[in-house]
Design a protein around this motif. Structure first.
Motif, mmCIF file in Angstrom:
data_model
loop_
_atom_site.group_PDB
_atom_site.id
_atom_site.type_symbol
_atom_site.label_atom_id
_atom_site.label_comp_id
_atom_site.label_asym_id
_atom_site.label_seq_id
_atom_site.Cartn_x
_atom_site.Cartn_y
_atom_site.Cartn_z
ATOM 1 N N MET A 1 0.896 -0.996 -0.047
ATOM 2 C CA MET A 1 0.013 0.169 0.111
ATOM 3 C C MET A 1 0.935 1.317 0.084
ATOM 4 O O MET A 1 1.863 1.346 0.804
ATOM 5 N N ALA A 2 0.407 2.175 -0.887
ATOM 6 C CA ALA A 2 1.313 3.394 -0.971
ATOM 7 C C ALA A 2 1.139 4.492 0.505
ATOM 8 O O ALA A 2 -0.138 4.601 0.561
ATOM 9 N N VAL A 3 2.255 4.725 1.089
ATOM 10 C CA VAL A 3 2.256 5.673 1.923
ATOM 11 C C VAL A 3 3.022 6.776 1.692
ATOM 12 O O VAL A 3 4.134 6.833 1.172
ATOM 13 N N PRO A 4 2.224 8.060 2.164
ATOM 14 C CA PRO A 4 3.266 9.470 1.943
ATOM 15 C C PRO A 4 4.517 9.258 2.538
ATOM 16 O O PRO A 4 4.418 9.070 3.953
ATOM 17 N N LYS A 5 5.574 9.758 1.915
ATOM 18 C CA LYS A 5 6.741 9.887 2.757
ATOM 19 C C LYS A 5 7.029 10.875 3.617
ATOM 20 O O LYS A 5 7.574 11.000 4.595
ATOM 21 N N ARG A 6 6.439 12.161 3.204
ATOM 22 C CA ARG A 6 6.415 13.444 4.007
ATOM 23 C C ARG A 6 4.702 13.962 3.999
ATOM 24 O O ARG A 6 4.145 13.748 3.114
ATOM 25 N N ARG A 7 4.837 14.815 4.881
ATOM 26 C CA ARG A 7 3.501 15.623 5.201
ATOM 27 C C ARG A 7 3.370 16.465 4.190
ATOM 28 O O ARG A 7 4.281 17.142 3.697
ATOM 29 N N VAL A 8 2.067 16.724 3.386
ATOM 30 C CA VAL A 8 2.021 17.573 2.262
ATOM 31 C C VAL A 8 1.820 18.956 3.090
ATOM 32 O O VAL A 8 0.562 18.867 3.948
ATOM 33 N N SER A 9 2.346 20.069 2.520
ATOM 34 C CA SER A 9 2.173 21.237 3.235
ATOM 35 C C SER A 9 0.846 21.793 3.019
ATOM 36 O O SER A 9 0.244 21.505 1.932
ATOM 37 N N LYS A 10 0.166 22.806 3.602
ATOM 38 C CA LYS A 10 -1.180 23.489 3.555
ATOM 39 C C LYS A 10 -1.075 24.027 2.036
ATOM 40 O O LYS A 10 -2.135 24.020 1.423
ATOM 41 N N THR A 11 -0.025 24.880 1.904
ATOM 42 C CA THR A 11 0.072 25.674 0.464
ATOM 43 C C THR A 11 0.042 24.674 -0.617
ATOM 44 O O THR A 11 -0.836 24.755 -1.650
ATOM 45 N N ARG A 12 0.663 23.538 -0.736
ATOM 46 C CA ARG A 12 0.776 22.635 -1.760
ATOM 47 C C ARG A 12 -0.600 21.760 -1.811
ATOM 48 O O ARG A 12 -1.061 21.828 -2.946
ATOM 49 N N ALA A 13 -1.434 21.659 -0.506
ATOM 50 C CA ALA A 13 -2.837 21.099 -0.631
ATOM 51 C C ALA A 13 -3.855 22.143 -1.528
ATOM 52 O O ALA A 13 -4.532 21.663 -1.949
ATOM 53 N N ALA A 14 -3.624 23.239 -0.937
ATOM 54 C CA ALA A 14 -4.523 24.270 -1.295
ATOM 55 C C ALA A 14 -4.485 24.726 -2.787
ATOM 56 O O ALA A 14 -5.210 24.911 -3.596
ATOM 57 N N LYS A 15 -3.010 24.420 -3.288
ATOM 58 C CA LYS A 15 -2.627 24.467 -4.867
ATOM 59 C C LYS A 15 -3.481 23.684 -5.336
ATOM 60 O O LYS A 15 -4.143 23.739 -6.756
ATOM 61 N N ARG A 16 -3.504 22.281 -5.084
ATOM 62 C CA ARG A 16 -4.165 21.261 -5.719
ATOM 63 C C ARG A 16 -5.681 21.407 -5.631
ATOM 64 O O ARG A 16 -6.417 20.867 -6.739
ATOM 65 N N ARG A 17 -6.249 22.216 -4.869
ATOM 66 C CA ARG A 17 -7.831 22.212 -4.586
ATOM 67 C C ARG A 17 -8.290 23.335 -5.397
ATOM 68 O O ARG A 17 -9.410 23.549 -5.343
ATOM 69 N N THR A 18 -7.351 24.346 -6.024
ATOM 70 C CA THR A 18 -7.884 25.621 -6.585
ATOM 71 C C THR A 18 -8.764 25.063 -7.694
ATOM 72 O O THR A 18 -9.549 25.780 -8.089
ATOM 73 N N HIS A 19 -8.629 23.984 -8.355
ATOM 74 C CA HIS A 19 -9.504 23.538 -9.636
ATOM 75 C C HIS A 19 -10.763 23.007 -9.067
ATOM 76 O O HIS A 19 -11.889 22.898 -9.975
#
Length: 48
Positions: A1-19
């Motif tokens: 199962m794929a597990v994230p290596k690092r925590r995704v920052s708030k900025t990066r998550a917000a950039k993904r959700r702009t669409h």
């Protein structure tokens, strides 16, 4: 199962959700020339 290596920052998550925006429905011109929202009854003629 794929597990994230690092925590995704708030900025990066917000950039993904702009669409993920909700677009507002555009008013349509009715038979009598007035504008109404789609799938709503016309307040003047009481027609759907």
């Amino acid at each position: 199962m794929a597990v994230p290596k690092r925590r995704v920052s708030k900025t990066r998550a917000a950039k993904r959700r702009t669409h993920y925006k909700v677009s507002l429905p555009m008013p349509v011109k009715d038979k009598d020339g007035s504008y109404k929202m789609p799938h709503r009854a016309n307040p003047n003629t009481k027609e759907y």
